[in-house]
Motif scaffolding. Sequence first.
Motif, PDB file in Angstrom:
ATOM      1  N   LEU A   1      94.779  46.228 -10.869  1.00  3.23           N
ATOM      2  CA  LEU A   1      95.684  46.688 -10.235  1.00  3.23           C
ATOM      3  C   LEU A   1      95.789  48.275  -9.656  1.00  3.23           C
ATOM      4  O   LEU A   1      95.576  48.688  -8.508  1.00  3.23           O
TER       5      LEU A   1
ATOM      6  N   THR B   1     102.493  42.390  -9.499  1.00  2.56           N
ATOM      7  CA  THR B   1     102.172  43.575 -10.071  1.00  2.56           C
ATOM      8  C   THR B   1     103.829  43.805 -10.797  1.00  2.56           C
ATOM      9  O   THR B   1     103.868  43.833 -12.245  1.00  2.56           O
TER      10      THR B   1
ATOM     11  N   ASN C   1     101.821  51.261 -15.209  1.00  4.48           N
ATOM     12  CA  ASN C   1     102.038  50.362 -14.193  1.00  4.48           C
ATOM     13  C   ASN C   1     103.676  50.382 -13.201  1.00  4.48           C
ATOM     14  O   ASN C   1     103.359  50.203 -12.173  1.00  4.48           O
TER      15      ASN C   1
ATOM     16  N   THR D   1     102.070  52.305 -10.469  1.00  3.95           N
ATOM     17  CA  THR D   1     101.122  51.606  -8.961  1.00  3.95           C
ATOM     18  C   THR D   1     101.948  50.381  -9.028  1.00  3.95           C
ATOM     19  O   THR D   1     102.227  49.700  -7.456  1.00  3.95           O
TER      20      THR D   1
END
Length: 458
Positions: free
Chosen positions: A305, A401, A431, A434
């Motif tokens: 990702l 995600t 994460n 992202t």
Amino acid sequence: MPSGRRILSRIQSNSYNSSSKGGNGSHTEDRDTNMVPLAQMAVLPKHCHLPEIPSDPNMSFEAMLYFFGVIAMGLQYINLYRTVWWLPHSHANYALNFYLIDVYLVLFLCILMSRRIVWCFVQEVYGSRSSKSVLFWVVQFLKGALLGSIALGLVYTAYMVVANHSALYCLFLSCPVITYVFLFGPSIKPLYHRCLVWPTSVCDRPRHKKEEEEVILFHNCVLTPDVIRSEVEYFKLDFNNRIKQVLFNSLLTAYYMTFVPLCFAQTHLNNPKTGCILICKKNTLYYDTWWVGQHVVVTWLSAFLMLIVHYLPPKYLDLLHRTALHLGRWQKVEGRHAHVPYNAWSELTVWPPGALVKHVKGLFKAEGINVTAEPGNGMHGRFFFLFHQPMRVVNWLLILTWLLVGYQFFCLIQSTEWNHIVCIALVLFCNYYTLFKLLRDRIILAKAYKEELSEDDR
């Protein structure tokens, strides 16, 4: 949104031209029974203007990706060699059994995975553009010294790893070569070429060549079918190369940083007399197989990702969306339609929506603002499907995600062991960044494409 230009495009068959001049007999009339003229206006698609959305420079992104990999490797070693030092009768004085960790393997992996950030520094940092400047030669000397030290460190640590482990263990270090050959073939350019390793810049219109002749992607807003199809072919190759780079580098990060420590996991015993580290065959290293395997998969998804968000920025997706609007799509008409009026497909014609054409592969109906695609061409169909909806790719990435973050958050709530909590929290924090970039891009794109999406709904 800028108003679109309307350009007349006469769409008709040669047989209609011949018959309109008087015809040549009954044979021509029978042959042209199903051929009808189709004269309409081809509309140049309207393209919305995207605002400047900030993105991470290649150097900053490579630094983040590298430190993410180092953190993932450290967390895997925590999962493997953790101790229960807080128990009253525990013989461990530290949270980890540090003497079980192969230092040379750790250094080898860290140096190996630093190749992208080092090469990015070599290609993008100049100090000064003029070769007559002292700063220019100082930076060049630093680049040479850095490359030399990296090469020496890699050779030395690789030799120590091979010397301390059997050949079977060392084979695990060369497995990614198979993945590389499968994705890129025998070429080595995807390892060092700037236009292949990192995403190419995108602009709204052609620019003059700079001194360094930087490659810049742009869209030709024309109604010339062969130019549009050539542009689609070029963008398809560029998009495939970006996906290959994302897959290879994400797999490489997960493999070397989380899977290789599992392959080399073994119990060692420190000999105080000789200072050597010997393999202890009687003891067994116990660890949670499910948890360390899950960490490998989560690391791969997280790196995937991070890379795909960097390689597919909003400007690039908008470029592909504009090209897809010019390309259009042909939908095959099933069944027998002997008396349905149609036109003979021509590769030099821009077809309007709803046009029926006869091709060697069958009867097709045009879909889109205007259609320049080749009927029955699978690549054209896939390109139009992926990019004619401007939010499709971003929505897919955002859903993936959210699923990953939601799963990690659920595991964090259920975890009770300290290493599990630390492992999930640190990866989850990466994460979140992202997720922030995807949400930001999604909100900006939704506002920019608001008018275009409302027209599609009508």
